[in-house]
Design an enzyme around this catalytic site. Structure first.
Site, mmCIF file in Angstrom:
data_model
loop_
_atom_site.group_PDB
_atom_site.id
_atom_site.type_symbol
_atom_site.label_atom_id
_atom_site.label_comp_id
_atom_site.label_asym_id
_atom_site.label_seq_id
_atom_site.Cartn_x
_atom_site.Cartn_y
_atom_site.Cartn_z
ATOM 1 C CD GLU A 154 -1.577 -3.488 20.185
ATOM 2 O OE1 GLU A 154 -2.507 -3.662 21.010
ATOM 3 O OE2 GLU A 154 -1.072 -4.423 19.530
ATOM 4 C CG PHE A 181 -0.670 -3.216 0.610
ATOM 5 C CD1 PHE A 181 -0.414 -2.213 1.525
ATOM 6 C CD2 PHE A 181 -0.532 -2.931 -0.731
ATOM 7 C CE1 PHE A 181 -0.022 -0.945 1.114
ATOM 8 C CE2 PHE A 181 -0.141 -1.666 -1.149
ATOM 9 C CZ PHE A 181 0.115 -0.679 -0.232
ATOM 10 N N GLY A 182 -1.981 -6.226 3.979
ATOM 11 C CA GLY A 182 -2.620 -7.433 4.494
ATOM 12 C C GLY A 182 -1.709 -8.145 5.469
ATOM 13 C CE1 TYR A 192 -8.059 0.027 0.177
ATOM 14 C CE2 TYR A 192 -9.395 0.862 1.992
ATOM 15 C CZ TYR A 192 -9.219 -0.004 0.928
ATOM 16 O OH TYR A 192 -10.204 -0.911 0.627
ATOM 17 N N GLY A 248 2.558 -2.642 -8.652
ATOM 18 C CA GLY A 248 1.113 -2.544 -8.558
ATOM 19 C C GLY A 248 0.683 -1.399 -7.666
ATOM 20 C CE1 TYR A 287 -1.895 0.677 9.090
ATOM 21 C CE2 TYR A 287 0.285 0.416 8.141
ATOM 22 C CZ TYR A 287 -0.622 0.141 9.141
ATOM 23 O OH TYR A 287 -0.266 -0.676 10.189
ATOM 24 C CE1 TYR A 300 -2.403 -8.767 21.887
ATOM 25 C CE2 TYR A 300 -3.649 -6.832 22.578
ATOM 26 C CZ TYR A 300 -2.732 -7.419 21.733
ATOM 27 O OH TYR A 300 -2.130 -6.685 20.737
ATOM 28 C CG HIS A 340 -2.786 -5.554 16.801
ATOM 29 N ND1 HIS A 340 -2.340 -6.331 17.846
ATOM 30 C CD2 HIS A 340 -3.010 -6.414 15.772
ATOM 31 C CE1 HIS A 340 -2.293 -7.601 17.469
ATOM 32 N NE2 HIS A 340 -2.696 -7.670 16.210
#
Length: 397
Positions: A140, A388-389, A209, A273, A192, A98, A88
């Site tokens: 956060e 990832f994701g 990324y 990968g 990332y 929220y 987030h």
């Protein structure tokens, strides 16, 4: 945590709500995006929405949080909350978003479950939601403060200083601050950044990324794999097709909770990968730290020509006094050892005592490696992972 009465109601209704949670999220997202189209255009990943993975991840996180509240009332599932909060923060999520989620999520619950949602049931699940939401807001807030930014104000402009074609479908972008005098936020190996990319239809879509630099670097280096399909690959294809040296990108402050512990013990770094990217940063940190304990770098890939950052990774492992580099290819070039053809198999790999493992790659790969490690006696608490994701590990738990 949950009030006693709410805990009793949630425990009693968890099978019903949990069983319907995928139907609830299927109603929730269209409702929310109809009322707030800007959220789908500029915040939520349209590829994940089209694939349904975001729906599964949200369903899994809500069910897991509610289960934790009733099964372990004196504990808060901070590991799960931290992973969500880091994602987030990298998107610039704001506290005022929220209540929007709450409004449309609870309308979806009522629409799907109907008369089963009594006032008492609604109040109990409302308590679940706000316990989770307020915990995320607080985490956060702390993450924003650590990076010295106001809530949600995570974006800065970076210039592409170099572009390197790694494989036919991966490219590395080395970025420098557009303002040479600007202070650059520190990061830890494994973290990332988000990249916000303007698209032809006016949307500004965001993707994460992993950084492949060593901690302390002033630059930001990301390696991007071209994804197939629309909208799944709309950002990666835009980066591959249009971004060249001298162009600028909007990049977030660094986040992510898959980071190396400070311990000096043995480490296993397993990737598949494009999951190799955070592993490269971790290897750079280990080299810079003069790590002397065993480091086992394990990688699985389709074929040698698909293996991004292969030479850089091998060079880093070679600099470690007790480094071991093991790669499995499903379709190797010959000659290649038969025992490392196919999927990653750790059965003949010596695993030292006290090993900490870090995993990054497709979910089936990480599940397989984690199962192999646990079978070999590595405690589950010492196995860390990055998805990832959307985190579908929770959804499938």
């Amino acid at each position: 945590m949950l009030s006693p009465r709410s805990a009793e109601v949630v425990r009693a209704t968890l099978p019903v709500v949990g069983g319907a949670i995928n139907d609830i999220t299927a109603v929730f997202y269209p409702r929310m995006f109809a009322a707030h189209p800007e959220l789908l255009r500029d915040l939520f990943n349209r590829g994940n929405q089209a694939a349904g993975t975001q729906k599964q991840a949200l369903a899994g996180s809500i069910a897991a949080f509610a289960t934790a509240l009733v099964e372990h009332p004196d504990e808060r599932p901070d590991a799960m909350l931290s992973r969500i909060a880091h994602k987030h923060a990298s998107l610039g999520v704001l506290p005022e978003q929220y209540p929007i989620v709450h409004e449309h999520l609870f309308a979806a619950i009522v629409e799907v479950l109907g008369d089963a949602v009594t006032e008492e049931v609604a109040a109990a699940w409302d308590e679940v939601y706000w316990l989770m939401a307020n915990a995320l807001i607080e985490i956060e807030r702390r993450l924003y403060a650590e990076q010295g930014v106001l809530a949600g104000d995570v974006w800065s402009t970076w210039v592409v200083a170099e572009r390197v074609e790694e494989t036919g479908v991966t490219a590395t972008f080395r970025l420098r601050p557009a303002d040479d005098s600007a202070e650059v936020a520190p990061f830890r190996a494994g973290q990332y950044v988000s990249v916000r990319v303007p698209l032809p239809d006016g949307a500004r879509q965001i993707r994460q990324y992993s950084l492949t630099d060593a901690p302390g670097a002033r630059e930001r280096t990301i390696t991007v794999k071209r994804e197939e399909g629309d909208p799944a690959g709309e950002v990666s294809n835009r980066l591959h097709d249009t971004v060249r040296v001298g162009d600028t990108l909007e990049v977030s402050a660094p986040y992510g909770d898959l980071v190396l512990d400070d311990a000096d013990g043995p480490v296993l770094l397993a990737s598949a990968g494009i999951g190799c990217t955070p592993i490269v940063a971790m290897l750079k940190q280990l080299v810079e730290d003069g790590h002397r304990a065993p480091v086992i770098a394990v990688h699985g890939d389709r074929a040698p020509d698909a293996h991004a950052l292969r030479d850089e990774r091998a060079g880093l492992v070679g600099k470690l006094p007790a480094g071991t580099d093991l790669t499995w290819y499903e379709h190797p070039e010959q000659p290649w050892p038969a025992e490392r053809t196919g999927l990653v198999d750790l059965s003949d790999v010596e695993l030292p005592e006290g090993l900490h493992a870090y995993l990054c790659g497709p979910l089936p790969f990480m599940r397989s490696v984690r199962a192999q490690l646990i079978e070999r006696g590595v405690p589950a608490s010492d196995i860390h992972y990055e998805v990832f994701g959307p985190d579908l590990w929770l959804a499938a738990a």
